[in-house]
Scaffold this motif. Structure first.
Motif, PDB file in Angstrom:
ATOM      1  N   ARG A 564       0.794  -1.324   0.228  1.00  0.00           N
ATOM      2  CA  ARG A 564       0.135   0.284  -0.065  1.00  0.00           C
ATOM      3  C   ARG A 564       0.778   1.332  -0.059  1.00  0.00           C
ATOM      4  NH1 ARG A 564      -1.439   3.582   3.771  1.00  0.00           N
ATOM      5  NH2 ARG A 564      -0.288   2.160   5.519  1.00  0.00           N
ATOM      6  N   LEU A 565       1.767   1.192   0.954  1.00  0.00           N
ATOM      7  CA  LEU A 565       2.851   2.429   0.880  1.00  0.00           C
ATOM      8  C   LEU A 565       3.468   2.687  -0.429  1.00  0.00           C
ATOM      9  CD1 LEU A 565       4.489   1.729   4.563  1.00  0.00           C
ATOM     10  CD2 LEU A 565       2.861   3.894   3.849  1.00  0.00           C
ATOM     11  N   GLU A 566       4.026   1.761  -1.125  1.00  0.00           N
ATOM     12  CA  GLU A 566       4.744   1.500  -2.363  1.00  0.00           C
ATOM     13  C   GLU A 566       3.679   2.321  -3.340  1.00  0.00           C
ATOM     14  OE1 GLU A 566       5.850  -2.330  -3.058  1.00  0.00           O
ATOM     15  OE2 GLU A 566       7.502  -2.065  -1.602  1.00  0.00           O
ATOM     16  N   GLN A 567       2.444   1.730  -3.462  1.00  0.00           N
ATOM     17  CA  GLN A 567       1.616   2.640  -4.170  1.00  0.00           C
ATOM     18  C   GLN A 567       1.212   4.159  -3.977  1.00  0.00           C
ATOM     19  OE1 GLN A 567      -2.093   0.087  -4.007  1.00  0.00           O
ATOM     20  NE2 GLN A 567      -1.078  -1.626  -5.305  1.00  0.00           N
ATOM     21  N   GLU A 568       1.378   4.359  -2.733  1.00  0.00           N
ATOM     22  CA  GLU A 568       1.080   5.621  -2.213  1.00  0.00           C
ATOM     23  C   GLU A 568       2.029   6.634  -2.545  1.00  0.00           C
ATOM     24  OE1 GLU A 568       0.638   8.019   2.019  1.00  0.00           O
ATOM     25  OE2 GLU A 568      -0.224   6.226   2.056  1.00  0.00           O
ATOM     26  N   ILE A 569       3.310   5.935  -2.489  1.00  0.00           N
ATOM     27  CA  ILE A 569       4.688   6.806  -2.797  1.00  0.00           C
ATOM     28  C   ILE A 569       4.527   6.861  -4.059  1.00  0.00           C
ATOM     29  CG2 ILE A 569       7.189   6.522  -2.797  1.00  0.00           C
ATOM     30  CD1 ILE A 569       6.996   5.022  -0.348  1.00  0.00           C
ATOM     31  N   GLU A 570       4.315   5.931  -5.140  1.00  0.00           N
ATOM     32  CA  GLU A 570       4.325   6.191  -6.575  1.00  0.00           C
ATOM     33  C   GLU A 570       3.166   7.293  -6.734  1.00  0.00           C
ATOM     34  OE1 GLU A 570       5.507   5.742 -10.439  1.00  0.00           O
ATOM     35  OE2 GLU A 570       6.375   5.010  -8.593  1.00  0.00           O
ATOM     36  N   GLN A 571       2.029   7.226  -6.301  1.00  0.00           N
ATOM     37  CA  GLN A 571       1.103   8.175  -6.613  1.00  0.00           C
ATOM     38  C   GLN A 571       1.581   9.547  -6.310  1.00  0.00           C
ATOM     39  OE1 GLN A 571      -2.557   7.513  -4.753  1.00  0.00           O
ATOM     40  NE2 GLN A 571      -3.917   9.032  -5.989  1.00  0.00           N
ATOM     41  N   SER A 572       2.020   9.618  -5.218  1.00  0.00           N
ATOM     42  CA  SER A 572       2.601  10.978  -4.861  1.00  0.00           C
ATOM     43  C   SER A 572       3.437  11.683  -5.727  1.00  0.00           C
ATOM     44  CB  SER A 572       3.095  11.112  -3.321  1.00  0.00           C
ATOM     45  OG  SER A 572       1.984  10.788  -2.371  1.00  0.00           O
ATOM     46  N   ARG A 573       4.564  10.688  -5.972  1.00  0.00           N
ATOM     47  CA  ARG A 573       5.342  11.114  -6.907  1.00  0.00           C
ATOM     48  C   ARG A 573       4.882  11.724  -8.504  1.00  0.00           C
ATOM     49  NH1 ARG A 573       9.915   6.363  -5.360  1.00  0.00           N
ATOM     50  NH2 ARG A 573      10.966   7.434  -3.682  1.00  0.00           N
ATOM     51  N   ARG A 574       4.121  10.712  -8.648  1.00  0.00           N
ATOM     52  CA  ARG A 574       3.283  11.269 -10.075  1.00  0.00           C
ATOM     53  C   ARG A 574       2.804  12.638  -9.954  1.00  0.00           C
ATOM     54  NH1 ARG A 574       1.818   5.663 -10.586  1.00  0.00           N
ATOM     55  NH2 ARG A 574      -0.353   6.399  -9.970  1.00  0.00           N
ATOM     56  N   GLN A 575       2.043  12.851  -8.661  1.00  0.00           N
ATOM     57  CA  GLN A 575       1.276  14.245  -8.701  1.00  0.00           C
ATOM     58  C   GLN A 575       2.262  15.143  -8.640  1.00  0.00           C
ATOM     59  OE1 GLN A 575      -1.160  13.015  -5.005  1.00  0.00           O
ATOM     60  NE2 GLN A 575      -2.831  12.236  -6.441  1.00  0.00           N
ATOM     61  N   LEU A 576       3.341  14.891  -7.726  1.00  0.00           N
ATOM     62  CA  LEU A 576       4.306  15.973  -7.638  1.00  0.00           C
ATOM     63  C   LEU A 576       4.890  16.310  -8.673  1.00  0.00           C
ATOM     64  CD1 LEU A 576       6.156  15.093  -4.272  1.00  0.00           C
ATOM     65  CD2 LEU A 576       4.999  17.053  -4.684  1.00  0.00           C
ATOM     66  N   ALA A 577       5.361  15.394  -9.697  1.00  0.00           N
ATOM     67  CA  ALA A 577       5.908  15.633 -11.067  1.00  0.00           C
ATOM     68  C   ALA A 577       4.863  16.420 -12.113  1.00  0.00           C
ATOM     69  CB  ALA A 577       6.162  14.378 -11.606  1.00  0.00           C
ATOM     70  N   ASP A 578       3.627  16.078 -11.648  1.00  0.00           N
ATOM     71  CA  ASP A 578       2.595  16.840 -12.610  1.00  0.00           C
ATOM     72  C   ASP A 578       2.675  18.354 -12.156  1.00  0.00           C
ATOM     73  OD1 ASP A 578       0.373  17.257 -14.440  1.00  0.00           O
ATOM     74  OD2 ASP A 578      -0.691  17.584 -12.342  1.00  0.00           O
ATOM     75  N   ILE A 579       2.583  18.627 -10.549  1.00  0.00           N
ATOM     76  CA  ILE A 579       2.490  20.008 -10.304  1.00  0.00           C
ATOM     77  C   ILE A 579       3.825  20.658 -10.611  1.00  0.00           C
ATOM     78  CG2 ILE A 579       2.682  21.302  -7.961  1.00  0.00           C
ATOM     79  CD1 ILE A 579       0.892  19.251  -6.895  1.00  0.00           C
ATOM     80  N   ASP A 580       4.946  20.147 -10.637  1.00  0.00           N
ATOM     81  CA  ASP A 580       6.181  20.727 -11.014  1.00  0.00           C
ATOM     82  C   ASP A 580       6.068  21.314 -12.297  1.00  0.00           C
ATOM     83  OD1 ASP A 580       7.251  20.536  -8.395  1.00  0.00           O
ATOM     84  OD2 ASP A 580       8.370  18.694  -9.034  1.00  0.00           O
ATOM     85  N   THR A 581       5.756  20.147 -13.284  1.00  0.00           N
ATOM     86  CA  THR A 581       5.451  20.804 -14.644  1.00  0.00           C
ATOM     87  C   THR A 581       4.316  21.882 -14.840  1.00  0.00           C
ATOM     88  OG1 THR A 581       5.587  18.411 -15.309  1.00  0.00           O
ATOM     89  CG2 THR A 581       4.600  19.870 -16.922  1.00  0.00           C
ATOM     90  N   ARG A 582       3.586  21.754 -13.830  1.00  0.00           N
ATOM     91  CA  ARG A 582       2.589  23.124 -14.152  1.00  0.00           C
ATOM     92  C   ARG A 582       3.273  24.494 -13.364  1.00  0.00           C
ATOM     93  NH1 ARG A 582      -2.896  20.941 -11.496  1.00  0.00           N
ATOM     94  NH2 ARG A 582      -3.687  23.004 -11.789  1.00  0.00           N
TER      95      ARG A 582
END
Length: 638
Positions: A564-582
């Motif tokens: 569960r934590l690995e999925q949460e970490i991966e999701q958070s990293r994707r969201q951070l990458a998206d925010i950084d792009t914006r």
């Protein structure tokens, strides 16, 4: 070094090598790969001096000793350990000289022999032979049993140990893992990885090749090409070559089309005759590069099952065995749609017995076997001839199953499995092991099963066909139970494992690495295969089961939390990458985007905190898992 210069090898009218060149330097550990029937074993025969070359020169360094595995083992009364030691010819020669010197009282000769024995480490030879036999699965008490008392498979292990102990400059191993269980394969892989001489090994086990070779020699289209690195490195290099080859082929086809167009346009014009002839000559001289798809491996797929009963198949309180001797204690197993189960355990523990019971070929001695309505089993037996009629052809096998189907339709289907023309009408008894395996797979695919029972399906299959089978199984929508010594196959298609050992079959909460750790610990702690009474086994199992269940109950929630934590970490990293792009968009910093920028910055800060917390907890959970230790620690007697 071993040198092949323009070597041509043939078996009868069939050319296996043609003008082949190769250099193998001393100390290389090379894996020889190629399709079944391409000539690998014939090359070994030539290196042993058993097969002459049709042309060219094959050179081995003068005085090199060549060792290989004997294919036949006489029913000798000699102890197994002595039989293995006979493989060390230098030792045996020196021992005979020492015995002769002692019989005639030649003190000088006796001293020389003992000095030579010390120099060659001869006094530890029996210990080294015993270590080899133990690694290949022999109990200590079995080492003194006569060779004649062992079955064919165990005699082949004796022959392998005999080859390994030889003081050879060149060791030739042709499919050495064929008669080994998974634990012995891993042991042999590690032993060969430190082999001091020159090694040539034929194998279709990619994990085995990855673990023990330093080079790959690829036999294809009657040529030999050496690649540095293990099999995975070879695959990468080969893929790069094929990509370049495909690009070259595409460019060449464009050039051929351009020349053809010019010739067609101006062939009839006298003023262009010279240019036309020039281009025709260029076309003739142009070397045609084969398209990359020519090298693509054989592939097939399983059709989706028509039904999926739930449960598919069950064994309830079933005792399995032969005659009056139960091999597996009462077990309960329910197979459900989509289940992908691998059976692990040492040879002889009962994996094939369990598969036969699941297939319905073996009736339980106690308990019951139940089938779901609409169950369709595709069963690949360990010995394909058990399922095939020796005097019937592939076409006859299909025709007898489907008498109303047009012959051409059956031929078209068999053609997908490379049974073309006369091969489709060849009796099974004349087919190779690989061709029989392909036929069994073709028959299984044709029946459209919803449950696959595969007992050593990769036996006799080359690397390309093993890859094709793994790909087909990965896309299969039904259920499967797999017994295999091919770690790459088990890793790619199985989602859970059962352990078959000590008269019992039960779920195994771990992966292949965990199983190998368990098997290694078992070998160290016991030193033998189980040979105690049934009551002792029962008490031992109950104690081990209790410790195991406690270990599982502590470990399972940690594994789930880590997932569960690995999925949460991966999701958070994707969201951070998206925010950084914006946030990197300059338009965001206009006056109209100030509110959005503030919101994004706050969201980013929250996500960063959430990611840090998840990563910290994941690390803690990993430390807790490490503190629990491996499975064998949980099962060890306190």
């Amino acid at each position: 070094m071993i040198q092949l210069d323009g070597v041509t090898l043939a078996r009868g009218s069939r050319v296996l090598l043609e003008a082949a060149d190769l250099r193998i330097h001393a100390g290389w550990r090379a894996g020889l790969i190629g399709a079944n029937g391409s000539g690998k074993s014939s090359l070994f025969a030539a290196l042993r001096g058993e097969l002459g070359t049709e042309a060219g020169d094959l050179h081995l360094p003068a005085g090199w000793v060549v060792a290989s595995v004997l294919q036949e083992t006489p029913a000798l009364s000699a102890p197994a350990l002595d039989y293995v030691l006979d493989g060390d010819e230098r030792l045996r020669t020196l021992e005979r000289r020492l015995a002769a010197a002692e019989s005639c009282g030649d003190g000088a000769a006796i001293g020389e022999c003992h000095a030579a024995l010390a120099t060659m480490d001869g006094y530890s030879a029996r210990a080294r032979a015993a270590e080899l036999l133990a690694g290949l699965g022999f109990r200590h008490d079995e080492m003194e049993q006569p060779v004649a008392s062992f079955s064919g498979g165990w005699r082949m292990r004796l022959n392998l140990a005999r080859a390994l102990i030889a003081r050879a400059d060149l060791l030739l191993l042709d499919e050495p893992t064929n008669h080994l269980d998974l634990e012995a394969i891993v042991w042999l892989e590690r032993w060969l990885a430190t082999y001091p001489g020159t090694l040539l090994v034929i194998s279709h086990d990619r994990e085995f090749l990855d673990g023990c070779v330093s080079h790959i020699v690829h036999l294809q289209r009657c040529r030999l090409v050496a690649y540095p690195g293990n099999y995975s490195a070879f695959e990468k290099q080969r893929a790069e070559q094929l990509a370049v080859q495909q690009a070259a082929h595409a460019r060449q086809q464009r050039e051929i089309a351009r020349i053809d167009a010019f010739v067609r346009r101006f062939r009839a014009k006298a003023t262009k005759a010279r240019q036309v002839q020039s281009r025709l000559k260029a076309l003739d001289r142009l070397q045609r590069v084969a398209a990359a798809h020519v090298d693509s491996p054989f592939d097939f797929s399983f059709p989706d099952p028509e039904r999926a009963p739930n449960p598919l198949l069950g064994l309830t309180d079933a005792a399995l065995g032969y005659a009056d001797k139960p091999l597996l204690e009462p077990l309960t197993l329910q197979l459900r749609p989509g289940q992908r189960l691998g059976l692990l355990g040492p040879n002889g523990a009962g994996k094939s017995t369990l598969m036969r019971a699941l297939a319905g070929d073996l009736k339980p001695q106690a308990g019951r076997r139940t089938e779901g309505y609409g169950l369709e089993i595709g069963y690949f037996a360990q010995h394909q001839l058990e399922q095939l009629e020796p005097d019937a052809s592939p076409l006859a096998h299909l025709s007898r199953r489907e008498p109303r189907t047009r012959e051409q339709d059956l031929r078209d289907f068999l053609g997908r499995f490379d049974f073309d023309g006369n091969l489709a009408e060849t009796p099974v008894e004349r087919l190779s092991g690989g061709e029989r395996a392909r036929l069994v797979l073709a028959l299984i695919v044709r029946q459209r099963p919803n449950l696959l029972l595969l007992d050593e399906p990769t036996n006799h299959l080359d690397l390309d066909m093993r890859h094709a089978l793994a790909t087909a199984l990965a896309g299969f929508e039904g259920s499967m139970v797999v017994v295999s010594h091919d770690r790459a196959l088990l890793d790619s298609v199985c989602e859970e494992f059962w352990l078959v050992a000590d008269g019992q079959a039960q779920p195994f909460d771990g992966d292949l690495a965990d199983y190998l750790d368990w098997a290694s610990s078992r070998m160290r702690n016991q030193g033998t295969r189980p040979d105690t009474g049934r009551e002792d086994r029962r008490r031992s199992r109950e104690a081990a089961d209790s410790r195991r269940q406690e270990w599982i109950q502590k470990r399972r929630p940690l594994l789930r939390e880590c997932t569960r934590l690995e999925q949460e970490i991966e999701q958070s990293r994707r969201q951070l990458a998206d925010i950084d792009t914006r946030l990197a968009d300059p338009l965001l910093y206009d006056q109209s985007g100030a509110a959005a920028m503030t919101e994004l910055a706050q969201t980013r800060a929250n996500l960063t905190d959430r990611l840090a917390t998840a990563e910290e907890r994941w690390l803690e959970a990993q430390l807790e898992l490490e503190a629990l230790g491996p499975l064998e620690t949980a099962q060890a007697v306190p």
